[in-house]
Motif scaffolding. Structure first.
Motif, PDB file in Angstrom:
ATOM      1  N   TYR A   1      53.750  52.125  67.793  1.00  0.00           N
ATOM      2  CA  TYR A   1      53.056  52.582  69.006  1.00  0.00           C
ATOM      3  C   TYR A   1      51.774  51.792  69.287  1.00  0.00           C
ATOM      4  CZ  TYR A   1      55.804  57.007  68.682  1.00  0.00           C
ATOM      5  OH  TYR A   1      56.787  57.960  68.621  1.00  0.00           O
TER       6      TYR A   1
ATOM      7  N   VAL B   1      47.215  55.511  62.646  1.00  0.00           N
ATOM      8  CA  VAL B   1      46.253  56.620  62.659  1.00  0.00           C
ATOM      9  C   VAL B   1      45.939  57.052  61.227  1.00  0.00           C
ATOM     10  CG1 VAL B   1      46.727  57.450  64.996  1.00  0.00           C
ATOM     11  CG2 VAL B   1      48.134  58.263  63.087  1.00  0.00           C
TER      12      VAL B   1
ATOM     13  N   THR C   1      51.251  64.070  73.030  1.00  0.00           N
ATOM     14  CA  THR C   1      51.886  63.017  73.841  1.00  0.00           C
ATOM     15  C   THR C   1      53.333  63.378  74.179  1.00  0.00           C
ATOM     16  OG1 THR C   1      50.489  61.425  72.712  1.00  0.00           O
ATOM     17  CG2 THR C   1      52.374  60.525  73.902  1.00  0.00           C
TER      18      THR C   1
ATOM     19  N   GLU D   1      60.057  64.812  68.524  1.00  0.00           N
ATOM     20  CA  GLU D   1      58.790  65.540  68.684  1.00  0.00           C
ATOM     21  C   GLU D   1      58.689  66.177  70.073  1.00  0.00           C
ATOM     22  OE1 GLU D   1      55.508  62.928  67.721  1.00  0.00           O
ATOM     23  OE2 GLU D   1      56.221  62.666  65.681  1.00  0.00           O
TER      24      GLU D   1
HETATM   25  S1  SF4 Z   1      49.457  62.486  68.593  1.00  0.00           S
HETATM   26 FE1  SF4 Z   1      51.678  62.188  68.603  1.00  0.00          FE
HETATM   27  S2  SF4 Z   1      52.009  60.034  69.066  1.00  0.00           S
HETATM   28 FE2  SF4 Z   1      49.860  60.267  68.500  1.00  0.00          FE
HETATM   29  S3  SF4 Z   1      49.827  59.850  66.303  1.00  0.00           S
HETATM   30 FE3  SF4 Z   1      50.065  62.049  66.492  1.00  0.00          FE
HETATM   31  S4  SF4 Z   1      52.269  62.423  66.454  1.00  0.00           S
HETATM   32 FE4  SF4 Z   1      51.971  60.213  66.840  1.00  0.00          FE
END
Ligand code: SF4
Length: 298
Positions: free
Chosen positions: A26, A61, A173, A200
């Motif tokens: 991503y 992340v 998201t 998700e």
């Molecule tokens: S918010 Fe959703 S897309 Fe963003 S890191 Fe977390 S799980 Fe992944």
């Protein structure tokens, strides 16, 4: 520094520091382009264990950097932007899990890898979106506390004859897709387009999908499918990745771009700074790291 100078600087620093750059599917295109490896969270964690370099710059992340550190504790794991965090992972705490275990003492705690190390450390086993079904079916327990993603849990529970207890976490998201958007999309499709979504998404939205696949699963499927047109119902970074890996196909969004703001926080300057300053070093207390790793390894 301009873009080319930054890229040159990053490559020079990588050699000097004996570093490798790992990026999630991503991430921004500029980050995917300079990464040594691009993949999903499980792939990034697994590769961390195998590499020979001493420094890992993890472009993803926070929980991904934690997971890399768990699996490669002898290496320095750097997260270029400390605020790049997953809101879903922060929707449940270790204390919430302990309470759930108290109320449901016979249940196994199955934790999606998109979770903090503290939460993993009090879990029985971890799963990813690609192996969740297999992991749950392999357990002898008939009751499953599935955390933190209620959507992934409910999308799987339809196929598994066990009792599920959820925590109401979700990915913002993926959660924000509306049924109205999906109805408009379905009505507007001019020809045979396959709708592929990430598990998700809310189960109400999953009902509109032809296939529910993890990011790794989407990449594999796009390479072998005979179809040529796909709606990709997940974060926009996947479009860039798909166009590189399977350029023979056409990829459309759901009518708008799905963007995870946290996945877009890292830019070339941040990677350069991470390598030159050693920021931000991710480290966990040894007991948390070992317990969390045990849940991943199981
Ligand atoms: S918010 Fe959703 S897309 Fe963003 S890191 Fe977390 S799980 Fe992944």
């Amino acid at each position: 520094m301009d873009k080319n100078a930054l890229i040159e600087g990053i490559n020079a620093l990588k050699k000097e520091k004996n570093a490798i750059i790992l990026a999630h599917n991503y991430q921004n295109p500029e980050i995917q382009d300079i990464a040594d490896f691009v993949g999903d969270s499980l792939e990034l964690a697994k590769i961390s264990e195998k590499i020979k370099e001493e420094v890992i710059v993890l472009c993803g992340v926070f929980f991904m950097a934690e997971t890399s550190h768990m699996l490669a504790p002898d290496k320095q794991v750097l997260l270029p932007v400390l605020t790049a965090d997953c809101p879903m992972a922060r929707m449940i705490t270790k204390e919430d899990v302990l309470k759930l275990k108290e109320v449901h003492p016979k249940a196994a705690v199955v934790t999606y890898v998109n979770s903090t190390a503290d939460v993993k450390a009090v879990s029985d086993i971890c799963c990813t979106s690609s192996n969740a079904m297999k992991v749950i079916q392999s357990l002898k327990e008939e009751e499953i506390i599935f955390i933190p993603d209620r959507n992934l849990g409910r999308n799987m529970a339809r196929f598994i004859a066990k009792k599920f207890i959820y925590h109401e976490g979700f990915c913002p998201t993926h959660e924000e897709i509306s049924e109205e958007e999906m109805r408009t999309l379905k009505d507007s499709l001019p020809h045979q387009v396959e709708i592929i979504m990430h598990p998700e998404v809310n189960p109400k939205i999953a009902a509109y999908a032809d296939k529910l696949l993890s990011t790794g699963g989407i990449l594999k499927y796009a390479q072998i499918s005979e179809n040529r047109d796909f709606i990709i119902g997940t974060e926009m970074g996947m479009h860039y990745r798909l166009e590189k890996i399977a350029p023979q196909n056409r990829y459309f969004n759901i009518g708008r771009d799905m963007v995870c703001p946290n996945m877009k926080k890292i830019h070339l300057q941040d990677v350069y700074d991470a390598l030159s300053k050693g920021t931000h070093l991710i480290s966990l207390p040894a007991d948390v790291r070992e317990k969390a790793k045990a849940a991943i390894d199981r």
